[in-house]
Design a protein around this motif. Structure first.
Motif, short mmCIF file in Angstrom:
data_model
loop_
_atom_site.label_atom_id
_atom_site.label_comp_id
_atom_site.label_asym_id
_atom_site.label_seq_id
_atom_site.Cartn_x
_atom_site.Cartn_y
_atom_site.Cartn_z
N PRO A 101 0.82 -1.21 0.00
CA PRO A 101 0.00 0.00 0.00
C PRO A 101 0.86 1.26 0.00
CG PRO A 101 -0.88 -1.60 1.54
CD PRO A 101 0.43 -2.14 1.09
N ALA A 102 0.25 2.36 -0.43
CA ALA A 102 0.94 3.64 -0.51
C ALA A 102 1.63 3.96 0.82
CB ALA A 102 -0.06 4.74 -0.87
N PRO A 103 2.85 4.51 0.74
CA PRO A 103 3.48 5.07 -0.46
C PRO A 103 4.44 4.10 -1.17
CG PRO A 103 4.73 5.73 1.46
CD PRO A 103 3.60 4.88 1.97
N PHE A 104 4.28 2.78 -0.97
CA PHE A 104 5.19 1.81 -1.57
C PHE A 104 4.50 1.00 -2.66
CE2 PHE A 104 6.81 2.52 2.77
CZ PHE A 104 8.08 2.97 2.46
N GLU A 105 3.65 1.67 -3.44
CA GLU A 105 2.87 0.98 -4.46
C GLU A 105 3.62 0.83 -5.79
OE1 GLU A 105 1.57 5.37 -4.80
OE2 GLU A 105 2.37 3.98 -3.31
N ALA A 106 4.77 1.46 -5.95
CA ALA A 106 5.52 1.35 -7.20
C ALA A 106 6.13 -0.04 -7.34
CB ALA A 106 6.62 2.40 -7.25
N ASP A 107 6.17 -0.53 -8.57
CA ASP A 107 6.75 -1.84 -8.85
C ASP A 107 8.05 -1.64 -9.64
OD1 ASP A 107 7.35 -4.46 -9.31
OD2 ASP A 107 5.59 -4.90 -10.54
N TYR A 108 9.16 -1.79 -8.97
CA TYR A 108 10.46 -1.63 -9.60
C TYR A 108 11.13 -2.97 -9.91
CZ TYR A 108 10.01 3.16 -7.80
OH TYR A 108 9.58 4.43 -7.51
N LYS A 109 10.44 -4.06 -9.63
CA LYS A 109 11.00 -5.37 -9.91
C LYS A 109 11.00 -5.65 -11.42
CE LYS A 109 9.79 -7.86 -5.63
NZ LYS A 109 9.11 -9.06 -5.11
N THR A 110 11.86 -6.58 -11.83
CA THR A 110 11.90 -7.06 -13.20
C THR A 110 11.98 -8.58 -13.18
OG1 THR A 110 14.31 -6.98 -13.34
CG2 THR A 110 13.11 -4.97 -13.97
N PRO A 111 11.49 -9.25 -14.21
CA PRO A 111 11.60 -10.72 -14.23
C PRO A 111 13.02 -11.22 -14.12
CG PRO A 111 9.99 -9.99 -15.84
CD PRO A 111 10.65 -8.74 -15.32
N ALA A 112 13.95 -10.61 -14.84
CA ALA A 112 15.35 -11.06 -14.77
C ALA A 112 15.93 -10.81 -13.39
CB ALA A 112 16.19 -10.36 -15.84
N GLY A 113 15.64 -9.64 -12.81
CA GLY A 113 16.13 -9.34 -11.47
C GLY A 113 15.62 -10.32 -10.45
N ASN A 114 14.34 -10.70 -10.58
CA ASN A 114 13.79 -11.71 -9.68
C ASN A 114 14.50 -13.05 -9.84
OD1 ASN A 114 11.88 -9.86 -8.76
ND2 ASN A 114 10.29 -10.56 -10.17
N ASP A 115 14.76 -13.41 -11.10
CA ASP A 115 15.46 -14.68 -11.36
C ASP A 115 16.85 -14.69 -10.74
OD1 ASP A 115 13.28 -15.62 -12.79
OD2 ASP A 115 14.14 -15.16 -14.76
N TRP A 116 17.59 -13.60 -10.92
CA TRP A 116 18.95 -13.52 -10.35
C TRP A 116 18.89 -13.59 -8.83
CZ3 TRP A 116 20.27 -8.48 -13.46
CH2 TRP A 116 20.41 -8.79 -14.81
N ASN A 117 17.95 -12.87 -8.25
CA ASN A 117 17.83 -12.83 -6.80
C ASN A 117 17.64 -14.24 -6.24
OD1 ASN A 117 17.44 -10.84 -4.45
ND2 ASN A 117 15.64 -12.15 -4.24
N THR A 118 16.81 -15.02 -6.92
CA THR A 118 16.56 -16.40 -6.49
C THR A 118 17.76 -17.29 -6.76
OG1 THR A 118 14.18 -16.16 -6.87
CG2 THR A 118 15.06 -18.40 -6.80
N PHE A 119 18.29 -17.22 -7.97
CA PHE A 119 19.38 -18.12 -8.36
C PHE A 119 20.62 -17.91 -7.49
CE2 PHE A 119 23.21 -19.06 -10.81
CZ PHE A 119 22.97 -20.37 -11.20
N PHE A 120 20.96 -16.66 -7.25
CA PHE A 120 22.18 -16.36 -6.49
C PHE A 120 21.94 -16.40 -4.98
CE2 PHE A 120 23.31 -14.30 -10.62
CZ PHE A 120 24.44 -15.06 -10.88
N GLY A 121 20.71 -16.64 -4.55
CA GLY A 121 20.43 -16.83 -3.14
C GLY A 121 20.56 -15.58 -2.30
#
Length: 290
Positions: A101-121
């Motif tokens: 919820p506001a004021p943190f409603e912006a979505d700055y994530k990306t599919p590749a960034g999510n993948d890296w975050n998971t893969f690299f732990g």
């Protein structure tokens, strides 16, 4: 001089050539990539990398990570001290980057960034990687207090590859193309890949910052923000056999149309070449979109 065959890759929902044996990866949510030919009204910007290694600092962060601005300051100071040898990419991923919820409603994530975050732990922030070194040893996740020391161990080393980027923005059709040439500077046996990502240099948004009297900062300047991957999470293969010194391969990504909310004057493409076995980034370069 031997030259590895180069080719272009067009990303779209349809294959627009008469025959096609390349299956496109699912599109990233941003940028938008369409099947439309760019015209000839190009503004061309070229960036030629050095024969020494440049360093990629990946700062994994999120808008609700109150300690993350301190890491961003460290990355910025390293960049200021080494403007020709360091490239910073801020990757918003993990639960601190969730849409809330506001004021943190912006979505700055990306599919590749999510993948890296998971893969690299990467399970907590602020943390990051320095040219993704030490993955095999399991010590690739670096606290920001160590970033300057880690960077100093790479700067100035002989490079395994040199990257040349030619950025072409069509001012009439409002579409984009980029050529990335990788020239190998040593005889090498590993397989390599090249990844291209879009980065927006400055973006005003909300950020939690525990160093401030009021920890929710509504006009925080997010720097070096990753906006998407132009050729998928893991990029494109450069070689399947050993390469000799001065071998080169060129790839082209064409017909890119960016999200209209992005500031074109602050957009850059970052290209990095990495070892597909160790995941270490052996060279990185960036160029302005226009």
């Amino acid at each position: 001089m031997k030259k590895i065959t180069s080719y272009s890759i067009l990303f779209s929902g349809l294959c627009i050539l008469s025959s096609c044996d390349y299956i496109n990866k699912p599109l990233e949510k941003e940028p938008i990539i369409v099947a439309a030919n760019c015209g000839a009204a190009y503004k061309i910007t070229t960036s030629v990398g050095p024969a020494t290694r440049k360093v990629l600092i990946e700062d994994y962060t999120g808008h609700e990570c109150g300690n993350c601005p301190a890491a961003a300051i460290v990355a910025g100071n390293i960049l200021t001290s080494n403007p020709n040898d360091v490239i910073v990419l801020s990757v918003h991923a993990g639960y601190f980057a969730d849409v809330n919820p506001a004021p943190f409603e912006a979505d700055y994530k990306t599919p590749a960034g999510n993948d890296w975050n998971t893969f690299f732990g990467i399970t907590s922030n602020p943390n990051g990687m320095i040219s993704r070194k030490d993955f095999i040893a399991g010590t690739h996740i670096k606290t920001y207090s160590s970033w300057a020391t880690e960077v100093s161990t790479i700067i100035g080393l002989p490079a395994q590859a040199k990257i040349t980027l030619v950025s072409k923005y069509d001012t009439l059709a409002s579409c984009y193309s980029v050529d990335v040439k990788t020239k190998f500077l040593q005889n090498l046996t590993p397989n390599f890949a090249v990844s291209l990502v879009l980065m927006e240099e400055e973006l005003i948004g909300t950020q939690k910052d525990y160093s401030q009297p009021t920890p929710i900062v509504l006009n925080y300047v997010h720097k070096h923000m990753m906006r998407g991957a132009l050729n998928g999470t893991w990029g494109d293969q450069l070689n399947t056999a050993p390469v000799a010194m001065n071998d080169s391969v060129t790839k082209t990504i064409s017909n890119v149309v960016f999200n209209p909310t992005y500031d074109l004057n602050k957009l850059y493409v970052i290209a990095y070449v990495y070892n597909k076995t160790t995941y270490e980034v052996v060279q990185v370069e960036k160029v302005k979109v226009r």
